[in-house]
Design a protein around this motif. Structure first.
Motif, PDB file in Angstrom:
ATOM      1  N   ARG A 220      10.695  -6.210  -0.298  1.00 24.18           N
ATOM      2  CA  ARG A 220      10.256  -5.184   0.577  1.00 24.18           C
ATOM      3  C   ARG A 220      10.246  -5.564   1.884  1.00 24.18           C
ATOM      4  O   ARG A 220      10.768  -4.809   2.822  1.00 24.18           O
TER       5      ARG A 220
ATOM      6  N   ARG B 137      -0.142   3.478   1.002  1.00 25.89           N
ATOM      7  CA  ARG B 137       1.064   2.553   0.869  1.00 25.89           C
ATOM      8  C   ARG B 137       1.650   2.449   2.128  1.00 25.89           C
ATOM      9  O   ARG B 137       1.720   3.315   3.002  1.00 25.89           O
ATOM     10  N   GLY B 138       2.031   1.171   2.411  1.00 20.94           N
ATOM     11  CA  GLY B 138       2.662   1.053   4.086  1.00 20.94           C
ATOM     12  C   GLY B 138       3.789  -0.115   3.693  1.00 20.94           C
ATOM     13  O   GLY B 138       4.479  -0.179   2.829  1.00 20.94           O
ATOM     14  N   THR B 139       4.117  -0.851   4.891  1.00 19.20           N
ATOM     15  CA  THR B 139       5.046  -1.730   4.637  1.00 19.20           C
ATOM     16  C   THR B 139       4.398  -2.959   3.810  1.00 19.20           C
ATOM     17  O   THR B 139       2.963  -2.971   3.755  1.00 19.20           O
ATOM     18  N   ALA B 140       5.195  -3.962   3.275  1.00 18.60           N
ATOM     19  CA  ALA B 140       4.733  -4.958   2.358  1.00 18.60           C
ATOM     20  C   ALA B 140       3.702  -5.669   3.336  1.00 18.60           C
ATOM     21  O   ALA B 140       2.781  -6.141   2.826  1.00 18.60           O
ATOM     22  N   LEU B 141       4.117  -5.891   4.718  1.00 15.26           N
ATOM     23  CA  LEU B 141       3.110  -6.688   5.420  1.00 15.26           C
ATOM     24  C   LEU B 141       1.827  -5.933   5.741  1.00 15.26           C
ATOM     25  O   LEU B 141       0.756  -6.760   5.817  1.00 15.26           O
TER      26      LEU B 141
ATOM     27  N   ALA C  66      13.436 -17.216  10.412  1.00 15.80           N
ATOM     28  CA  ALA C  66      12.548 -16.612   9.580  1.00 15.80           C
ATOM     29  C   ALA C  66      13.406 -15.304   8.932  1.00 15.80           C
ATOM     30  O   ALA C  66      13.287 -14.973   7.777  1.00 15.80           O
TER      31      ALA C  66
ATOM     32  N   VAL D  31       3.749 -16.558   3.023  1.00 15.77           N
ATOM     33  CA  VAL D  31       3.990 -15.649   3.875  1.00 15.77           C
ATOM     34  C   VAL D  31       5.183 -15.937   4.708  1.00 15.77           C
ATOM     35  O   VAL D  31       6.132 -15.296   5.040  1.00 15.77           O
TER      36      VAL D  31
ATOM     37  N   ARG E  75      15.494 -16.570   6.320  1.00 16.20           N
ATOM     38  CA  ARG E  75      14.705 -16.831   5.197  1.00 16.20           C
ATOM     39  C   ARG E  75      14.323 -15.735   4.183  1.00 16.20           C
ATOM     40  O   ARG E  75      14.470 -15.391   2.777  1.00 16.20           O
ATOM     41  N   ARG E  76      14.146 -14.667   5.006  1.00 14.05           N
ATOM     42  CA  ARG E  76      13.793 -13.262   4.291  1.00 14.05           C
ATOM     43  C   ARG E  76      14.792 -12.618   3.610  1.00 14.05           C
ATOM     44  O   ARG E  76      14.879 -12.197   2.653  1.00 14.05           O
TER      45      ARG E  76
ATOM     46  N   GLU F 164       0.496  -3.948   3.540  1.00  6.65           N
ATOM     47  CA  GLU F 164      -0.415  -4.149   2.503  1.00  6.65           C
ATOM     48  C   GLU F 164      -1.158  -5.446   2.636  1.00  6.65           C
ATOM     49  O   GLU F 164      -2.240  -5.625   1.899  1.00  6.65           O
ATOM     50  N   TRP F 165      -0.361  -6.341   2.720  1.00  8.95           N
ATOM     51  CA  TRP F 165      -0.877  -7.734   2.525  1.00  8.95           C
ATOM     52  C   TRP F 165      -2.008  -7.993   3.612  1.00  8.95           C
ATOM     53  O   TRP F 165      -2.853  -8.405   3.374  1.00  8.95           O
TER      54      TRP F 165
ATOM     55  N   SER G 123      -3.842 -13.365  -2.037  1.00  9.69           N
ATOM     56  CA  SER G 123      -4.634 -12.095  -1.824  1.00  9.69           C
ATOM     57  C   SER G 123      -3.912 -10.925  -2.621  1.00  9.69           C
ATOM     58  O   SER G 123      -4.351  -9.839  -2.599  1.00  9.69           O
ATOM     59  N   LEU G 124      -2.549 -11.123  -3.023  1.00  7.41           N
ATOM     60  CA  LEU G 124      -2.102  -9.950  -3.587  1.00  7.41           C
ATOM     61  C   LEU G 124      -1.666 -10.188  -5.187  1.00  7.41           C
ATOM     62  O   LEU G 124      -1.575 -11.437  -5.473  1.00  7.41           O
TER      63      LEU G 124
ATOM     64  N   ALA H 230      -5.318  -6.408   2.097  1.00  8.71           N
ATOM     65  CA  ALA H 230      -5.651  -7.104   0.983  1.00  8.71           C
ATOM     66  C   ALA H 230      -6.327  -8.564   1.538  1.00  8.71           C
ATOM     67  O   ALA H 230      -7.168  -9.094   1.131  1.00  8.71           O
ATOM     68  N   ASP H 231      -5.359  -9.249   2.619  1.00  9.59           N
ATOM     69  CA  ASP H 231      -5.623 -10.539   2.487  1.00  9.59           C
ATOM     70  C   ASP H 231      -7.246 -10.438   3.847  1.00  9.59           C
ATOM     71  O   ASP H 231      -7.953 -11.203   3.686  1.00  9.59           O
TER      72      ASP H 231
ATOM     73  N   GLY I 239       9.810 -15.430   5.229  1.00  6.41           N
ATOM     74  CA  GLY I 239      10.366 -14.686   6.373  1.00  6.41           C
ATOM     75  C   GLY I 239       9.494 -14.058   7.466  1.00  6.41           C
ATOM     76  O   GLY I 239      10.024 -13.157   7.866  1.00  6.41           O
ATOM     77  N   VAL I 240       8.507 -14.712   7.438  1.00  6.43           N
ATOM     78  CA  VAL I 240       7.526 -14.102   8.800  1.00  6.43           C
ATOM     79  C   VAL I 240       7.360 -15.247   9.801  1.00  6.43           C
ATOM     80  O   VAL I 240       6.831 -16.427   9.254  1.00  6.43           O
TER      81      VAL I 240
ATOM     82  N   ARG J 124      -9.381  -8.458   3.359  1.00  7.67           N
ATOM     83  CA  ARG J 124     -10.664  -8.032   2.426  1.00  7.67           C
ATOM     84  C   ARG J 124     -10.885  -9.557   1.721  1.00  7.67           C
ATOM     85  O   ARG J 124     -11.983  -9.807   1.748  1.00  7.67           O
TER      86      ARG J 124
END
Ligand SMILES: Nc1ncnc2c1ncn2[C@@H]1O[C@H](COP(=O)(O)OP(=O)(O)O)[C@@H](O)[C@H]1O
Ligand SMILES: [Mg+2]
Lengths: 801, 215
Positions: B106, A427-431, B75, A701, B78-79, A433-434, B94-95, A437-438, A705-706, A440
């Motif tokens: 998070r 487990r890490g930050t949300a980003l 950003a 994403v 928004r976040r 983990e994404w 992917s999630l 996963a992404d 807010g990224v 992969r």
């Protein structure tokens, strides 16, 4: 009706020019590497053919002596008995521009149609410029250049065999310092009444002429190596083509469906698509063949030098290509396109008008595909191991090699997915983990490019390890083999005696290196003599021997054989060894003899002289204080009159031998780099074509807010990490490859086995290089992403996608 | 004031889409934005959501002006301040469902496990947490989108025709949940719809026409 359909199809490429560039580039590169290698092979084979037909058109039978050269008296006796034969002598001469194979002929008795004899008549001044003490050497312009400035006049003549120089027989005998000839060419038409051969010349045998095949067999392994590389590069290139075609078809799926709904028959649709692909294949094929020509032209001088140094095969360093080669280059481009497009075409053919208009989740992780790939990998592995265990010969070695590579490539997506799943477990930050996963999910879309990278990296590690192991072993071996500080060759036996007198007291030892040639166990071999001396006891690279091997050599017993002869004939110390001349000795030792295509036997020197009395006694190795090499060389030149060219010091000889090896692997090295470059292009093009399909994954994403900058950096990191993981997986594959090359392919191809060394520092470099290449390849798509207008990302959420 | 749009103008090339639009919204309020297709509703919502830049005017979110902000500042807004629900393709492919719902909270560092569990329970997603977006029906996907928009308890929720792609019964159920849960969370809701029936459920209604707003 076909025209509007074609127009609709072609519109796609106008809107996606980059995809078109990718497709053509991939295909052109694949074709280029393949046809480049083919050009080299074709040129070499043409050279062999011309060399073989240089005398007697490669047709006339020959008389040879199993015991070596044929005295001129035998020739005279045959002529008197009514035989129409023509003498030929061969040997190497050193011209100012390098070594050249010299062939002495008698133009007057040569069979009609002998190219050199016809050339001798045709030159300016006629045949009188060829014969007689002032007669010229004849050679192709390129070879003549190498001889220019030597002791003899040279005439350049087009159409002769490459790398060969022709001289009138007496001149050749003088140049080669010989009194006998190598063979007698028999005229096709003989007078009716002759004395039987067995009466006139009982020692001679009638033989088929040496053909291109003989030289071909010797150099086969070398060409097979090249071909294997060409094939690998071609395969890597096809990965690109397959990716580009697949994507273009996937994106046009809605259009295909609409066309079908508008009444275009499935057959016409497929035919139009095939026509479209054919145009691409031909355009790319033309570019590819032209590139292949450039590659071949760049590599050929090194290949020619290798073949000359390693096999004594004369190959011209310049390209002359036939239309057939161009056509076959185009054909391979078309065939490659067909291969790369077959699944996509099948999809178009089965498309129904009611099929879903939404592009399939093309780049989605697909368990089923991955399992199928794993099964295929297992099958390839089994075929490879089967060939390795049960098969013999070079071909099964290459099947083992190819099977292993294919298995590794097919297993790559599953292995990467597994590694990424492991990484994403924490487990890490949300980003973060994404990110895992992404990444992969990205694997299937990038898998073809990554497979190409894996193959290129594994080939690089494998060949690199082989070459480095080779170089290390070879230099160590050279140190042992070339133990004498100075090697000298007297011009005559009288001069040799004078030299020995002069050297008396000036050296630690004078070691004779006398040799002759003969047929051992059915193949030509070199037969050397050796004396028992600490030089050999301390240095000779024995692989296996009876315990008292040197004592027995000293006592005039036994024989040493080189590794390639021992492997070919399954010889071990203690085995009997039949020798030319009808006597038998015993194998007492086996030594490594890298770089020699011939078998070699070393006899105690006394035995050599006794069994083969007419052996030349001109070569010697001198053990002296290295500091005195110059002094001795000068003395031999001034006092004994030895030409400087006849003295080679150890350092020069080592440099020459190493040079031959460097050149041998310069070609593989170049192909290696090219393959890696193609893999880099594959990654770049995959990333760019995937970039548009990535938006739906990135837009949410971004919206949450990224910043685009961050996303771009993450994308860049992603391609670097994928390349790095692929590299980690490529290391074991490359090492297995190296092992197969060293322990299987080399033994089959050259007859010797090399110990394998590991070079982790080289891997580090390669790893950094591939990460950097992936980073570079990812830079452009990342920059494009960072500067995308928000409206592009917003559009993902709207209806009109 | 939670959201303040002051005299916003926006053109795409020659075509002026928004010609001086002003509106404001407070916490706990619900506002429905109606208008013909192509009238600029989505564009207005994107501007309010700090997704799309505007030509002139000013947007204030929680009193903070957007016009001075760069990419990073937008950003961040928004976040931290906005929950977004689009018509479709809301989710990160992917999630899985659980990760999708928790993602923005998070990201903003405001994960609230109890509140998220309550949302999941109320949205009826408990049995689908390990599934991926492509395995869900349209109604389920929009429920996940609602969960994600509210999980971080943002003060402002923006929804662009959240039921536009659903059949009526499913759409009504989703809409019930949206109204109920935004109310529970105390956020202000700006919702775009072209359905007068749905608009009628909001506290206030505005109509966009020829680039300007009318009651
Ligand atoms: N990025 C863009 N570039 C050009 N025109 C756009 C862009 N986004 C929207 N439009 C146009 O602006 C108008 C309003 O669009 P939109 O806000 O999506 O309307 P609505 O949501 O009310 O249907 C439409 O005509 C649309 O085509
Ligand atoms: Mg809209």
């Amino acid at each position: 009706m076909t025209w509007p359909v074609l127009q609709a199809l072609l519109g796609h490429w106008r809107r996606h020019p980059f995809q078109m560039v990718t497709l053509i580039l991939g295909l052109a590169l694949a074709t280029a590497l393949w046809s480049g290698v083919q050009a080299i092979n074709a040129e070499a084979r043409a050279s062999y053919d011309r060399a073989a037909s240089a005398i007697g058109g490669g047709q006339a039978d020959e008389l040879i002596s199993p015991d070596g050269p044929i005295p001129l008296a035998t020739y005279a006796a045959l002529r008197r008995a009514g035989w129409r034969v023509s003498p030929v002598v061969e040997g190497w001469v050193d011209g100012p521009g390098g070594r050249v194979r010299l062939i002495g002929i008698d133009p007057l008795s040569a069979p009609p149609g002998t190219p050199a004899a016809m050339a001798a008549v045709g030159i300016e001044g006629g045949i009188l410029s060829f014969i007689g003490p002032q007669g010229a050497l004849l050679a192709t312009p390129a070879t003549a250049e190498r001889l220019e400035g030597g002791s003899r006049p040279v005439r350049a003549v087009e159409g002769l065999a490459p790398g060969l120089a022709f001289a009138d027989l007496p001149n050749a005998l003088a140049l080669l310092d010989r009194q006998d000839v190598d063979r007698l060419v028999i005229h096709p038409d003989q007078p009716l009444r002759q004395s039987p051969l067995t009466e006139v010349a009982p020692g001679l045998e009638r033989a088929r002429p040496a053909t291109a095949d003989d030289l071909g067999r010797l150099t086969d392994s070398f060409h097979l190596n090249l071909t294997a590389f060409g094939l690998l590069s071609f395969a890597v290139g096809l990965f690109i083509v397959n990716g580009a075609v697949g994507l273009a078809f996937e994106q046009r799926r809605p259009m295909f469906r609409t066309l079908r709904a508008l009444g275009v028959s499935s057959g016409r649709l497929v035919a139009t698509v095939v026509a479209e692909l054919l145009v691409f294949a031909l355009v790319a094929g033309l570019i590819g063949v032209a590139l292949g020509y450039l590659i071949a032209a760049a590599l050929l001088p090194d290949v020619a030098a290798t073949l000359r140094g390693l096999y004594g095969a004369a190959v011209e360093g310049t390209l002359t290509l036939s239309p057939v080669w161009w056509l076959s280059g185009l054909a391979i481009a078309v065939a490659g396109t067909a291969l790369a497009a077959v699944t996509s075409l099948w999809g178009v053919a089965r498309l129904t008008p009611l099929a879903s208009a939404r592009p399939r989740a093309w780049a989605r992780a697909n368990r089923q595909t991955m399992l199928a790939q794993l099964a295929a990998a297992l099958l390839a592995l089994m075929i490879a191991l089967g060939a390795g265990v049960a098969g013999h010969g070079l071909l099964s070695g290459f099947i083992l090699l190819g099977g292993l590579l294919i298995a590794a490539a097919l297993a790559l997506p599953a292995a990467l997915t597994g590694l990424l799943a492991l990484a994403g477990r924490q487990r890490g930050t949300a980003l973060r983990e994404w990110f895992w996963a992404d990444t992969r999910q990205q694997v299937p879309g990038l898998s073809l490019a990554l497979m190409a990278l894996l193959l290129a990296l594994a080939a690089n590690i494998g060949v690199g390890t082989m070459v480095q192991s080779f170089r290390d072993t070879f230099t160590g071996w050279l140190d042992q083999r070339l133990a004498s500080e100075l090697y000298v060759t007297a011009e005559t036996e009288a001069q040799a005696a004078e030299m020995l007198d002069w050297l008396d007291g000036r050296t630690d030892a004078v070691l004779p290196i006398w040799d002759t040639e003969g047929e051992v166990l059915g193949a030509p071999a070199e037969i050397y003599g050796v004396v028992d001396h600490p030089t050999y006891r301390d240095n000779w690279p024995l692989l296996d021997a009876v315990p008292d091997v040197w004592d027995r050599i000293g006592a005039g017993q036994g024989a040493l054989v080189n590794e390639q002869l021992a492997r070919r004939e399954g010889l071990a110390p203690g085995d009997p060894l039949p020798m030319p001349g009808g006597w038998t000795t015993e194998v007492t030792g086996i030594y490594s003899d890298y770089g020699n295509p011939l078998g070699q036997v070393i006899l105690p020197n006394g035995v050599l002289i006794e069994r083969y009395p007419d052996v030349d006694r001109l070569n010697f190795g001198l053990r002296i204080d290295p500091a005195r090499v110059d002094e001795i060389t000068a003395g031999l030149e001034d006092e004994v009159g030895l030409p400087p060219d006849n003295m080679v010091d150890q350092a020069a000889l080592k440099a020459f031998s190493l040079d031959v090896f460097e050149r041998t692997f310069a070609v593989t090295g170049a192909l290696n780099v090219l393959t890696l470059a193609v893999a880099g292009v594959a990654i770049l093009t995959s990333l760019l074509t995937l970039a548009n399909m990535r938006l739906p994954q990135l837009a949410p994403v971004w919206a949450l807010g990224v910043t685009r900058d961050w996303l771009a950096r993450i994308e860049l990191l992603r391609s670097v990490i994928l390349a790095a993981l692929t590299f980690v997986l490529a290391i074991p594959v490359g090492l297995v490859l190296a092992w197969v090359l060293l322990a299987v392919i080399n033994v089959e191809a050259f007859g010797w086995r090399l110990p394998m060394h590991l070079y982790p520092l080289d891997w580090l470099w390669l790893g950094l290089l591939s990460a950097a290449a992936a980073g570079l390849a990812g830079l452009w798509p990342a920059r494009r992403l960072a500067s995308r207008p928000p409206s592009d990302l917003i559009r993902v959420f709207s209806n009109e996608r | 004031m939670l959201l303040d749009l002051k005299d916003i103008r926006k053109s795409f090339g020659e075509v002026t889409i928004l010609d001086g639009v002003s509106l404001s919204l407070d916490r706990g309020e619900t506002l429905a934005l109606t208008g013909d297709s192509g009238s600029g509703k989505s564009t207005l919502l994107h501007i309010a959501g700090a997704l799309e830049p505007f030509d002139t005017g000013e947007v204030l979110i929680n009193g903070k002006a957007l016009s001075g902000l760069g990419d990073a500042g937008r950003a961040e807004i928004r976040r931290d301040a906005i929950g977004l629900i689009f018509q479709q393709f809301n989710l990160i492919p992917s999630l899985d469902v659980a990760a999708n719902i928790a993602f923005q909270a998070r990201l903003a560092g405001r994960e609230d496990k109890d509140w998220t569990a309550k949302l999941i329970e109320r949205l009826g997603l408990s049995d689908h947490l390990g599934k991926y977006p492509e395995e869900l029906s349209g109604g389920q996907q929009q429920r996940v989108a609602i969960g994600r928009a509210l999980a971080g308890r943002p003060p402002l929720v923006l929804a662009d025709e959240p039921t536009g792609n659903l059949d009526e019964a499913t759409g009504d159920a989703v809409m019930d949940l949206l109204f109920e849960l935004t109310e529970t969370s105390g956020a202000g809701l700006l919702m775009v719809t072209h359905s007068p029936r749905l608009a009628a459920r909001a506290g206030r209604r505005l109509h966009l026409r020829h680039g300007t707003l009318t009651e």
